[in-house]
Scaffold this active site. Sequence first.
Site, PDB file in Angstrom:
ATOM      1  N   GLU A 392      14.048 -71.559  45.674  1.00  0.00           N
ATOM      2  CA  GLU A 392      14.681 -70.420  44.985  1.00  0.00           C
ATOM      3  C   GLU A 392      14.312 -69.057  45.577  1.00  0.00           C
ATOM      4  OE1 GLU A 392      13.741 -70.988  40.861  1.00  0.00           O
ATOM      5  OE2 GLU A 392      14.900 -72.830  40.712  1.00  0.00           O
ATOM      6  N   ASN A 436      15.382 -75.447  48.685  1.00  0.00           N
ATOM      7  CA  ASN A 436      15.954 -75.907  47.417  1.00  0.00           C
ATOM      8  C   ASN A 436      16.328 -74.720  46.536  1.00  0.00           C
ATOM      9  OD1 ASN A 436      16.422 -78.193  45.572  1.00  0.00           O
ATOM     10  ND2 ASN A 436      14.693 -77.393  44.379  1.00  0.00           N
ATOM     11  N   HIS A 473      22.415 -77.579  38.518  1.00  0.00           N
ATOM     12  CA  HIS A 473      22.328 -77.347  37.066  1.00  0.00           C
ATOM     13  C   HIS A 473      23.654 -76.737  36.600  1.00  0.00           C
ATOM     14  CE1 HIS A 473      18.011 -78.098  37.152  1.00  0.00           C
ATOM     15  NE2 HIS A 473      17.865 -77.194  38.103  1.00  0.00           N
ATOM     16  N   GLU A 510      18.354 -81.641  41.455  1.00  0.00           N
ATOM     17  CA  GLU A 510      17.912 -81.388  40.066  1.00  0.00           C
ATOM     18  C   GLU A 510      19.086 -81.435  39.099  1.00  0.00           C
ATOM     19  OE1 GLU A 510      15.596 -77.844  39.610  1.00  0.00           O
ATOM     20  OE2 GLU A 510      14.497 -78.144  41.478  1.00  0.00           O
ATOM     21  N   ASP A 512      21.621 -81.654  36.282  1.00  0.00           N
ATOM     22  CA  ASP A 512      21.811 -81.868  34.848  1.00  0.00           C
ATOM     23  C   ASP A 512      23.028 -81.068  34.412  1.00  0.00           C
ATOM     24  OD1 ASP A 512      20.778 -79.252  34.701  1.00  0.00           O
ATOM     25  OD2 ASP A 512      18.820 -79.929  34.007  1.00  0.00           O
TER      26      ASP A 512
HETATM   27  C1  XIL Z   1      11.325 -76.832  35.224  1.00  0.00           C
HETATM   28  C2  XIL Z   1      10.663 -77.961  34.471  1.00  0.00           C
HETATM   29  O1  XIL Z   1      11.579 -79.005  34.270  1.00  0.00           O
HETATM   30  C3  XIL Z   1      10.135 -77.459  33.156  1.00  0.00           C
HETATM   31  O2  XIL Z   1       9.427 -78.471  32.471  1.00  0.00           O
HETATM   32  C4  XIL Z   1       9.236 -76.259  33.370  1.00  0.00           C
HETATM   33  O3  XIL Z   1       8.824 -75.744  32.142  1.00  0.00           O
HETATM   34  C5  XIL Z   1       9.949 -75.212  34.178  1.00  0.00           C
HETATM   35  O4  XIL Z   1      10.441 -75.765  35.377  1.00  0.00           O
HETATM   36  N1  XIL Z   1      14.261 -75.278  39.098  1.00  0.00           N
HETATM   37  C6  XIL Z   1      13.224 -75.985  39.622  1.00  0.00           C
HETATM   38  C7  XIL Z   1      12.402 -76.855  38.732  1.00  0.00           C
HETATM   39  O5  XIL Z   1      13.044 -76.009  40.836  1.00  0.00           O
HETATM   40  O6  XIL Z   1      11.093 -76.979  39.188  1.00  0.00           O
HETATM   41  C8  XIL Z   1      12.426 -76.356  37.314  1.00  0.00           C
HETATM   42  O7  XIL Z   1      11.707 -77.284  36.500  1.00  0.00           O
HETATM   43  C9  XIL Z   1      13.850 -76.175  36.850  1.00  0.00           C
HETATM   44  C10 XIL Z   1      14.553 -75.153  37.698  1.00  0.00           C
END
Ligand code: XIL
Length: 689
Positions: A392, A436, A473, A510, A512
Amino acid sequence: MFATSRAFKYAGFFSVAAVGLWAAPARAQNAGGMSGAPGAGGISSAGAPNLGGAGSSAGGASSGASGQSGGAPNGAAGMSGGAPSAAAGMNGGGTSGSPGTSATNLVTNGTFDTTSTSPWWGYANDTIDPPAAQTLAVSDGRLCSTMTAGGEHPWDVIVGISGLALLPNQYYHVAFSVSADADRTIKFKTGFGDVPYTDYFLESVAATTTPQVVEYTYLNLRSDPMAQLQFQIGGSVGTVCLDNIVLEPVATPATPSYTTPATSGHPFKYYKDVVKMGTAVDTPMFLSSPLHNSIVAGEFSMITPANSMKMNLIEPTQGVFDYTDTDALAAWAKANGLEFRGHPLVWHTQTPSWLTDGTWDRDSLTAVMYAHIDGVLGHYVGQFPYWDVVNEAIDQVNGTWTFRSTIWHDTIGDDFMDLAFAHAHMVDPNAKLFYNDYNIEQKGNAKADKVFEVVSDMKTRGIPIDGVGFQGHYYVQPDGSTSGGVPNMKAIADNMARYAAINVEVHITECDFRIGKPLDDSKTQIQTKFYADLLQVCIDAPNCSHFTLWGLSDADSWVPGTFPDYDYAHVWDKQLMPKPAYEAMSQVFAKAGATTGMAGAPGAAGTSGGSGGSGGAVGSGGTGAVSNAGAPGVAGSGASSSGHPSAAKKDSGGCSLASSSTDTAPWLVSVLSLLGIAMVRRRSQRARA
Ligand code: XIL
């Protein structure tokens, strides 16, 4: 007071609520201490139900699941052993007799048979405005905390006990009875250490006026003579009472055997040479839940730790690394034949205070970054094939998409990514190194285009970057609108294609799809189609070989805590039952497998079918999601032996399935009808694809 005879049952030993791990000071967690992590907002927002109740689903889910015996997941998830067998395993744990009187109960005075509150303590945050205030007393045989002034958050008023000696790799049964003067969501947690103190196992609990028993089993990984139990209760004025508090060691629960519920008869992992499916898992929740473990091992090819490798947890003190949780996950993955993704090495979030409070210049912070990479990647060198090296790092600054303003960028300079990748490559030359980020999936999106520019430039200059992680996401809004929340699949395919053209892999890292509350069938359909479409795009792209879900189920989701108006983001539900998206993805896999001769050959698991180049379109989708079938980087036929993931999966040359049709995909109709969901035809949504 121990009021009922055997009020406790071994029921809710799998974890349920939104979970985050974060460091916080002993007895005095405050927003500042948690603000570095997205999860901090999550916890804070998850506390909102205390005030209004609108977001009570997290608490409701928690108490519901903890009160339900897990029978539901059993059948639906195809668990042959199911929760009951695991529960039986737990019952074998040597907790005979009444929990309140257990000889192994580490909690002294957990039944409040006298007026003594010792050794329990109360804490009220007096640094907020107005300051919280509480009294702690035994009333009617229960330990009651009365908040005469409420706090902003649940953690502004706490009831706790310290100095509990926990053993490493030991399962513990936790039980308590809780009631409140009115419905409210509290947080229960264990924490390790005294000072510094770190939250470890955290659950939301819906307390009501009727005393209810809440139970968990969790795996403790560390030797800890100073562990704490805490009840965070102080979001509003009122009273919370506790009784019959138990913390006792129990035997390792049995892991139930797993049978996939897919109608194809094949779990996701059967298609690992098409695309490897992964999921994020969190300690200690994941390792504590036999049912959860069983599904992950049964369906997936890889895992990513949701939190344990973040800098605040893995290097909590400069130069002192705590591998405990990640080692446990890695051992579990190895024992169960799953690959592991290292995540993340260099990120601006979930950082330790020694980093953010330190005074650094370019040289000293570069040394810190290198030492962190040495300490983490070096510890797992040769073990984890994929690493998110930088996470990020691109953001909009003053209207321009550029490097995000972070401690890493601002102190080291624009080349911090170059340095991180070069150093990581030196430490583990065989690891595949990824950048990422979120919202970078679609070509034409300004952030996505900037990331492509940065990565292309790195490639051109010979920086050792192998891939880009599309976090993935996405969402449907509470009002059902998909504006901004459902990506254009063709734009994602086009983006993957341009990365293929510069020989860069893409992993979905990631994924969802959160649903704006309330949940309804229409939103579920949109979610189902999203998951299946995105999987199809990945399958079709020659350079997309991995697809990781950010969490297995709605039971242990990061979403409600981080996005209070959203929930239900995952492919398994709060009872660990597969959702329509599961079967839809499974059917996408089955069709892809058919093109490589896999589907009808159960014995062929783990091979790519070998009939490379069969290729042709199967039921053309028509909108171009498959337009990259001939993109550069497509391996020739029979490439499966190369060991290169994208080569292994691309024997077919890209099969073109129906995911992107402007008409409703046949698999969606069958999945939804199979799962009893009415098909509402909404052309405007279908036309989006
Ligand atoms: C999130 C976790 O799932 C949570 O449990 C934590 O509180 C915050 O981080 N991008 C990422 C992940 O790269 O590491 C993040 O994970 C979600 C967003």
